[in-house]
Scaffold this active site. Structure first.
Site, short mmCIF file in Angstrom:
data_model
loop_
_atom_site.label_atom_id
_atom_site.label_comp_id
_atom_site.label_asym_id
_atom_site.label_seq_id
_atom_site.Cartn_x
_atom_site.Cartn_y
_atom_site.Cartn_z
CB ILE A 301 8.65 -9.50 6.77
CG1 ILE A 301 8.57 -8.10 6.16
CG2 ILE A 301 7.52 -9.70 7.76
CD1 ILE A 301 8.65 -6.99 7.16
CE LYS A 417 3.23 -0.63 -2.12
NZ LYS A 417 3.51 -0.28 -0.73
CG LEU A 456 10.85 2.83 7.91
CD1 LEU A 456 11.01 3.64 9.18
CD2 LEU A 456 11.18 3.69 6.70
#
Length: 617
Positions: A301, A417, A456
């Protein structure tokens, strides 16, 4: 200007000069076979036409056209340039001689267009088919003699499909035998486009592939919605293994479609969701000319955030990370782009408070994008203290350094999460959100968090694991047949981070509207099919839910949701009250307690239990 371009330009000027001179002479000859070559009005008219033709051709870019791919646009360009040249010559005739040779100029105009256009389109024909009168026969013969030629069906008879078909049919490699098109526009059915028949619509994929022995499908529908493309891909994969697609419309620069842009269908093509759009102007106004710091810059990321950032020309980009190899890799990748942005690789651990303060104070960034984190759920379940040290204390160090240095905006990369977390990884990310929300109340720095779904291709994503399992012959292991997750691509995730920085007011949690969640088992099936296998060849095995995992994820808790998006496809969460003392106590005392007790405390705190108690040392 390259030598090849200069030679090409000189050749075109010579050819056009001959055509112009020939056209005006022949126009006078048709009207008067005994015309003198050096007649005054003919000489002046020829020189005027010659000069103005080259002038207008240069001005309107006719010498820069790639005539091999010429179309009606280039034809209209020729007509426009020739007409302007004739009008200029008409004006000169009137001014110099007081008369206009209308008939001669009309014939010149027609000859001029015919010969200029004829030469260029003859060149296009020669480059495409060579010296042959019947290009279809020549191509059929070559394809027949090529055992590797694929029988190809193009889905989409629009401009992209037509351009693609033309290039595939004229490609020197001759690896494809294009059979025809499918298109859902019924007005195209039974017609021939670019020499190829439109055989039906996308509901006929199975019937057409069987009837015409198709073994290769290319989906050329760059502007169609993702959900529709997903359905067509799945229908195509059911009957043909070799399915490819063009990039979506935002990836096709200036609408120029090329055979080289065809790629294999990728798993993100099956998300069935339109990509998030950016407000480019607002991002550029914030980033351009500033110093930006990215933590975790070597991660999947963080590195993509850096790739996106450099497009907006920051003055300096500080690449901070703990792993020297990953920072070296992204630094070298960006350096090779030849950017004006100063790239600064910094090796530092976000847990090292003094070092982080030193870096932030030294470089004085305007924006900090905090992507450094431990993200692996089962691994953190057995290492809860490390999750706290990196995800909570690391965030606390970087955010407090930002506050002390007067950084304009701090963006925390969080996760879905963090919503009602049953695991330590999600809990520590939620507590990290609490840390910056606490600071936001009293700081001039704007602190915001961005929650992602599963990304992904990122480290820890199921996709690399599934690919590895498929490569080794299977089985592909899925935890539970009903488990679902939200998915997004790495570029999407990074763009959301940048957009959140421009929308920040302080204390918000931004979330991408990621449509419907995807079943993990469906993702596994799609990846097996995309790899060219069936489930009989690569079976799926259910391994059971791992420690700390949830059956489904949420983007916002019930008490966090605003009903309206703040930006297209971007939602904003409300600030939820929590106990700051409990957060500080966890940071101070977590090393004094057992792993299980620390995990229990953190999970309770993240789930909004105001003052969870540590039961025993």
């Amino acid at each position: 200007m390259t030598a090849a371009y200069r030679r090409r330009l000189l050749l075109l000027i010579v050819i056009d000069s001959f055509i112009v001179s020939f056209s005006i002479y022949m126009s006078h000859f048709f009207l008067n076979p005994y015309v003198a070559v050096f007649d005054g009005i003919m000489v002046v008219s020829a020189l005027t036409l010659l000069i103005t033709h080259h002038l207008y051709s240069s001005l309107f870019g006719m010498y820069k056209k790639k005539w091999r791919y010429a179309s009606t646009e280039e034809l209209f360009g020729i007509i426009f340039v020739v007409t302007l040249s004739i009008l200029s010559t008409t004006i000169i005739q009137l001014l110099a001689f007081g008369t206009i040779y209308e008939r001669a100029l009309t014939i010149t105009w027609m000859l001029h267009i015919l010969l200029i256009g004829g030469v260029r389109f003859a060149w296009q024909y020669y480059k495409s088919y060579g010296l042959t009168i019947n290009p279809k026969f020549k191509r059929a013969k070559i394809v027949t003699n090529n055992p590797n030629a694929k029988r190809t069906l193009i889905i989409g008879a629009g401009s992209a499909g037509r351009m693609l078909a033309r290039q595939m049919r004229t490609s020197n490699e001759m690896e494809t035998d294009v059979v025809g098109f499918l298109d859902d526009d019924f007005t195209m059915h039974h017609l021939t486009i670019s020499g190829l028949p439109v055989l039906g619509d996308t509901n006929d994929i199975e019937k057409i592939t069987s009837k015409h022995s198709i073994n290769h499908i290319v989906i050329a529908m760059p502007s169609v919605k993702r959900e529709r493309v997903k359905t067509i891909i799945q229908a195509s994969k059911n009957v043909v293994k070799d399915v490819q697609t063009l990039p979506m419309i935002e990836d096709i620069a200036l609408g120029n479609v090329s055979v080289n842009q065809i790629r294999d269908v990728q798993i993100e093509d099956l998300l069935g969701r339109e990509p998030v759009e950016l407000d480019i102007d607002s991002i550029e106004s914030e980033i351009k000319g500033r110093t930006i710091l990215v933590t975790g810059a070597g991660g999947s990321i963080g590195s993509e955030i850096c790739r996106q950032l450099v497009k907006f020309k920051p003055e300096r980009l500080v690449l901070l990370g703990h792993g020297e190899n990953s920072i070296y890799t992204i630094h070298m990748e960006l350096t090779q782009l030849g950017l004006d942005t100063e790239l600064v690789p910094v090796i530092a651990d976000v847990q090292d408070r003094d070092r982080i303060f030193e870096v932030v104070n030294h470089y004085g960034p305007s924006y900090i994008y905090h992507a450094a984190a431990h993200k692996h759920v089962p691994l953190m379940e057995v290492n809860p203290k490390e999750a706290i040290k990196n995800n909570v204390i690391g965030t606390k160090n970087v955010s407090e350094a930002a506050d002390a240095a007067g950084v304009k905006t701090f963006v925390l990369v969080s996760t879905d999460k963090a919503v009602n977390p049953p695991n330590i990884m999600g809990a520590t990310k939620r507590i990290a959100e609490m840390v910056i929300q606490t600071l936001s109340k009293r700081s001039q720095t704007k602190f915001v968090a961005v929650r992602f779904g599963n990304v992904l291709g990122s480290r820890g994503s199921v996709i690399p694991l599934f690919k590895k399992q498929i490569a080794s012959g299977g089985p592909v292991t899925v935890t539970h047949p009903d488990m679902t997750r939200f998915f997004m691509t790495i570029p999407e995730a990074s763009r959301l981070v940048l957009q959140a920085g421009t929308l920040a007011r302080g204390g918000e949690i931004f979330v991408l509207d990621m449509g419907e969640p995807v079943k993990i088992v469906d993702l596994a099936r799609n990846l097996i099919h995309l790899s060219g296998f069936s489930e009989d060849e690569i079976p799926i095995k259910f391994a059971g839910i791992r420690p700390g995992e949830k059956m489904y994820e949420e983007l916002l808790g019930e008490d966090e949701v605003y009903s309206e998006p703040i930006f297209p496809k971007i939602l904003i969460g409300k600030t939820v009250e929590f106990d700051e003392d409990s957060v500080n106590k966890l940071v101070r005392e977590h090393m004094n307690y057992s792993q299980e007790l620390v995990k229990h405390y953190a999970i309770n705190l993240a789930n909004a239990e105001r003052k969870p108690e540590l039961l025993a040392r």
